[in-house]
Structures are given as structure tokens and as C-alpha cells.
Design a protein around this motif. Sequence first.
Motif, PDB file in Angstrom:
ATOM      1  N   ALA A   1     -25.587   2.368  37.515  1.00  0.00           N
ATOM      2  CA  ALA A   1     -25.892   1.075  38.810  1.00  0.00           C
ATOM      3  C   ALA A   1     -25.154   0.911  39.703  1.00  0.00           C
ATOM      4  CB  ALA A   1     -25.363   0.282  37.398  1.00  0.00           C
ATOM      5  N   VAL A   2     -23.645   1.242  40.330  1.00  0.00           N
ATOM      6  CA  VAL A   2     -23.421   1.273  41.257  1.00  0.00           C
ATOM      7  C   VAL A   2     -23.446   1.696  42.343  1.00  0.00           C
ATOM      8  CG1 VAL A   2     -21.246   1.148  42.297  1.00  0.00           C
ATOM      9  CG2 VAL A   2     -21.161   1.287  40.445  1.00  0.00           C
ATOM     10  N   LEU A   3     -24.894   2.980  41.987  1.00  0.00           N
ATOM     11  CA  LEU A   3     -25.027   4.154  43.119  1.00  0.00           C
ATOM     12  C   LEU A   3     -26.704   3.569  43.311  1.00  0.00           C
ATOM     13  CD1 LEU A   3     -24.910   7.573  41.790  1.00  0.00           C
ATOM     14  CD2 LEU A   3     -23.294   6.298  43.871  1.00  0.00           C
ATOM     15  N   ALA A   4     -27.159   3.062  42.269  1.00  0.00           N
ATOM     16  CA  ALA A   4     -28.548   1.932  42.504  1.00  0.00           C
ATOM     17  C   ALA A   4     -27.863   0.525  43.022  1.00  0.00           C
ATOM     18  CB  ALA A   4     -28.830   1.744  41.381  1.00  0.00           C
ATOM     19  N   VAL A   5     -26.875   0.158  42.949  1.00  0.00           N
ATOM     20  CA  VAL A   5     -27.566  -0.960  43.917  1.00  0.00           C
ATOM     21  C   VAL A   5     -26.869  -0.541  45.384  1.00  0.00           C
ATOM     22  CG1 VAL A   5     -25.599  -3.221  44.288  1.00  0.00           C
ATOM     23  CG2 VAL A   5     -26.280  -3.039  41.959  1.00  0.00           C
ATOM     24  N   LEU A   6     -25.987   0.470  45.554  1.00  0.00           N
ATOM     25  CA  LEU A   6     -26.039   0.698  46.532  1.00  0.00           C
ATOM     26  C   LEU A   6     -27.866   1.558  47.940  1.00  0.00           C
ATOM     27  CD1 LEU A   6     -23.015   2.503  46.461  1.00  0.00           C
ATOM     28  CD2 LEU A   6     -22.716   0.521  48.012  1.00  0.00           C
ATOM     29  N   ILE A   7     -27.919   1.621  46.668  1.00  0.00           N
ATOM     30  CA  ILE A   7     -29.127   1.849  47.538  1.00  0.00           C
ATOM     31  C   ILE A   7     -29.949   1.109  47.562  1.00  0.00           C
ATOM     32  CG2 ILE A   7     -31.886   3.522  46.565  1.00  0.00           C
ATOM     33  CD1 ILE A   7     -29.079   5.227  47.490  1.00  0.00           C
ATOM     34  N   SER A   8     -30.245   0.485  46.553  1.00  0.00           N
ATOM     35  CA  SER A   8     -30.706  -1.417  47.240  1.00  0.00           C
ATOM     36  C   SER A   8     -30.794  -1.897  48.019  1.00  0.00           C
ATOM     37  CB  SER A   8     -30.316  -2.150  45.632  1.00  0.00           C
ATOM     38  OG  SER A   8     -31.791  -3.297  46.114  1.00  0.00           O
ATOM     39  N   LEU A   9     -29.059  -1.930  48.620  1.00  0.00           N
ATOM     40  CA  LEU A   9     -28.933  -2.723  49.523  1.00  0.00           C
ATOM     41  C   LEU A   9     -29.076  -1.903  50.778  1.00  0.00           C
ATOM     42  CD1 LEU A   9     -25.534  -4.003  48.342  1.00  0.00           C
ATOM     43  CD2 LEU A   9     -27.752  -5.383  48.332  1.00  0.00           C
ATOM     44  N   PHE A  10     -29.179  -0.711  50.219  1.00  0.00           N
ATOM     45  CA  PHE A  10     -29.302   0.091  51.960  1.00  0.00           C
ATOM     46  C   PHE A  10     -30.635  -0.143  52.237  1.00  0.00           C
ATOM     47  CE2 PHE A  10     -31.101   3.919  53.871  1.00  0.00           C
ATOM     48  CZ  PHE A  10     -30.542   4.652  54.751  1.00  0.00           C
ATOM     49  N   ASN A  11     -31.247  -0.106  51.253  1.00  0.00           N
ATOM     50  CA  ASN A  11     -32.954   0.108  51.200  1.00  0.00           C
ATOM     51  C   ASN A  11     -33.317  -1.729  52.448  1.00  0.00           C
ATOM     52  OD1 ASN A  11     -33.456   2.623  50.742  1.00  0.00           O
ATOM     53  ND2 ASN A  11     -34.543   1.404  48.322  1.00  0.00           N
ATOM     54  N   ILE A  12     -33.018  -2.557  51.971  1.00  0.00           N
ATOM     55  CA  ILE A  12     -32.714  -3.701  52.216  1.00  0.00           C
ATOM     56  C   ILE A  12     -32.261  -3.744  53.570  1.00  0.00           C
ATOM     57  CG2 ILE A  12     -32.486  -6.178  52.607  1.00  0.00           C
ATOM     58  CD1 ILE A  12     -32.251  -5.680  49.418  1.00  0.00           C
ATOM     59  N   ALA A  13     -31.402  -3.301  54.250  1.00  0.00           N
ATOM     60  CA  ALA A  13     -30.596  -2.754  55.479  1.00  0.00           C
ATOM     61  C   ALA A  13     -31.675  -2.015  56.565  1.00  0.00           C
ATOM     62  CB  ALA A  13     -29.160  -3.060  55.531  1.00  0.00           C
ATOM     63  N   HIS A  14     -31.788  -1.023  55.922  1.00  0.00           N
ATOM     64  CA  HIS A  14     -32.873  -0.509  56.609  1.00  0.00           C
ATOM     65  C   HIS A  14     -33.879  -0.758  56.790  1.00  0.00           C
ATOM     66  CE1 HIS A  14     -33.642   3.734  58.383  1.00  0.00           C
ATOM     67  NE2 HIS A  14     -34.536   4.211  57.597  1.00  0.00           N
ATOM     68  N   ALA A  15     -34.563  -1.290  56.128  1.00  0.00           N
ATOM     69  CA  ALA A  15     -36.066  -1.728  56.318  1.00  0.00           C
ATOM     70  C   ALA A  15     -35.677  -3.286  57.779  1.00  0.00           C
ATOM     71  CB  ALA A  15     -36.500  -2.425  55.390  1.00  0.00           C
ATOM     72  N   PHE A  16     -34.588  -4.030  57.322  1.00  0.00           N
ATOM     73  CA  PHE A  16     -34.355  -4.662  58.690  1.00  0.00           C
ATOM     74  C   PHE A  16     -34.129  -4.347  59.980  1.00  0.00           C
ATOM     75  CE2 PHE A  16     -34.183  -7.881  54.603  1.00  0.00           C
ATOM     76  CZ  PHE A  16     -35.149  -9.310  55.666  1.00  0.00           C
ATOM     77  N   MET A  17     -33.433  -2.837  59.846  1.00  0.00           N
ATOM     78  CA  MET A  17     -32.988  -2.266  61.607  1.00  0.00           C
ATOM     79  C   MET A  17     -34.481  -1.739  61.663  1.00  0.00           C
ATOM     80  SD  MET A  17     -29.134  -0.460  60.197  1.00  0.00           S
ATOM     81  CE  MET A  17     -29.560   0.200  58.723  1.00  0.00           C
ATOM     82  N   GLU A  18     -35.005  -1.361  60.773  1.00  0.00           N
ATOM     83  CA  GLU A  18     -36.806  -0.207  61.113  1.00  0.00           C
ATOM     84  C   GLU A  18     -37.141  -1.372  61.788  1.00  0.00           C
ATOM     85  OE1 GLU A  18     -38.111   3.129  62.000  1.00  0.00           O
ATOM     86  OE2 GLU A  18     -35.974   3.283  61.042  1.00  0.00           O
ATOM     87  N   LEU A  19     -37.815  -2.631  61.660  1.00  0.00           N
ATOM     88  CA  LEU A  19     -38.545  -3.340  61.279  1.00  0.00           C
ATOM     89  C   LEU A  19     -38.425  -4.354  61.923  1.00  0.00           C
ATOM     90  CD1 LEU A  19     -40.474  -3.485  57.843  1.00  0.00           C
ATOM     91  CD2 LEU A  19     -41.058  -1.766  59.439  1.00  0.00           C
ATOM     92  N   PRO A  20     -39.170  -4.386  63.158  1.00  0.00           N
ATOM     93  CA  PRO A  20     -40.458  -4.122  63.395  1.00  0.00           C
ATOM     94  C   PRO A  20     -40.767  -2.797  64.428  1.00  0.00           C
ATOM     95  CG  PRO A  20     -39.732  -5.779  65.427  1.00  0.00           C
ATOM     96  CD  PRO A  20     -38.457  -5.647  64.108  1.00  0.00           C
ATOM     97  N   SER A  21     -42.082  -2.101  64.078  1.00  0.00           N
ATOM     98  CA  SER A  21     -41.815  -1.150  64.129  1.00  0.00           C
ATOM     99  C   SER A  21     -43.018  -0.818  64.696  1.00  0.00           C
ATOM    100  CB  SER A  21     -41.788  -0.117  63.199  1.00  0.00           C
ATOM    101  OG  SER A  21     -41.987   1.583  63.065  1.00  0.00           O
ATOM    102  N   ASP A  22     -43.143   0.335  65.988  1.00  0.00           N
ATOM    103  CA  ASP A  22     -45.022   1.143  66.270  1.00  0.00           C
ATOM    104  C   ASP A  22     -45.425   1.398  64.946  1.00  0.00           C
ATOM    105  OD1 ASP A  22     -42.606   2.816  66.706  1.00  0.00           O
ATOM    106  OD2 ASP A  22     -43.398   3.133  68.655  1.00  0.00           O
ATOM    107  N   ASN A  23     -44.699   2.021  64.146  1.00  0.00           N
ATOM    108  CA  ASN A  23     -45.109   2.653  63.312  1.00  0.00           C
ATOM    109  C   ASN A  23     -45.655   2.283  61.914  1.00  0.00           C
ATOM    110  OD1 ASN A  23     -45.939   5.009  61.208  1.00  0.00           O
ATOM    111  ND2 ASN A  23     -44.302   6.616  62.416  1.00  0.00           N
ATOM    112  N   ALA A  24     -47.209   2.367  62.106  1.00  0.00           N
ATOM    113  CA  ALA A  24     -47.549   0.821  60.943  1.00  0.00           C
ATOM    114  C   ALA A  24     -46.905   1.859  59.323  1.00  0.00           C
ATOM    115  CB  ALA A  24     -49.039   1.060  61.599  1.00  0.00           C
ATOM    116  N   GLY A  25     -47.827   3.115  59.126  1.00  0.00           N
ATOM    117  CA  GLY A  25     -46.830   3.442  58.194  1.00  0.00           C
ATOM    118  C   GLY A  25     -45.490   3.174  57.170  1.00  0.00           C
ATOM    119  N   GLN A  26     -44.561   3.017  58.531  1.00  0.00           N
ATOM    120  CA  GLN A  26     -43.316   1.817  57.879  1.00  0.00           C
ATOM    121  C   GLN A  26     -43.485   0.476  57.013  1.00  0.00           C
ATOM    122  OE1 GLN A  26     -41.252   4.402  57.391  1.00  0.00           O
ATOM    123  NE2 GLN A  26     -41.589   5.433  58.910  1.00  0.00           N
TER     124      GLN A  26
END
Length: 129
Positions: free
Chosen positions: A79-104
Motif C-alpha cells: 500500500a505504501v509503494l502504491a501510494v508513492l507511485i500514485s503521487l509520483f504519477n500525479i507529480a510527473h504529469a504536472f511536470m511533463e504536461l504541457p508537452s509537444d508530444n500528443a501521446g503524453q
Amino acid sequence: MTRSIKISILWLLTICGFACHSICDVLPMFWGKDMAVAATDGNVDQGMIVFMMLLSFFIPACGVLCMLAKAKVVKVINAVLAVLISLFNIAHAFMELPSDNAGQYIIMPMMIVIGLVLAWYSIKYVMED
């Protein structure tokens, strides 16, 4: 389908999502786009490579392995690992987007959904005992 199988599938989808995210970043190279990052010397920080390997493979693999045991402590670790990955996915999306790569714009929101569902199921798995 048992909760542990669902969690394992979500972990595997996480690994696949990270792989697709990386592939999507390099695909333009195959159509002639220059992928070199400006103002770099071509050297890659090994710490960043290890960090990305930990996030994209090692932590999800540990999550899958946690599903092999039924001990309460292993469920909590998952559960701790799952929450960490979930938080990373959210943070990473905010860092990555907007992107010039539409697939993202397809991969990153899906990774957020998978991460949140994974965290939800993992927390419920801890509480069901």
C-alpha cells in the motif's frame, strides 16, 4: 477476480505505462526529429537513471512480489509503494504536461488513473483483515 490479482494487474499496467511513456518520448526520432537536448554535453547523470529504474520497474516489481504473501506487513508495504507511485504519477504529469508530444496527453492521465485505482485497492486490501 480476487483483490490481489487486481492489484497485481494494476502493478503490471504501471510498468507498461512507464514503458509506453518512454517509447512515446523517443518515437519522433524515428521520423527524423533531433532528440538531443540543447546545452548538454551528452553525459547522463547515473543517479537519475537509477532513480527512473527504481520508479519504473523496481517498485512495481516489489509490489507484484508483495502480492505473493498474505502477511499484514507485506500488505502495508504494498500500500505504501502504491501510494508513492500514485503521487509520483500525479507529480510527473504536472511536470511533463504541457508537452509537444500528443501521446503524453493519453499516457499521463491514464497513469494517474491507474495509480489512484492501485492505491485505492491496495489500501482496501490492507483493511480487509
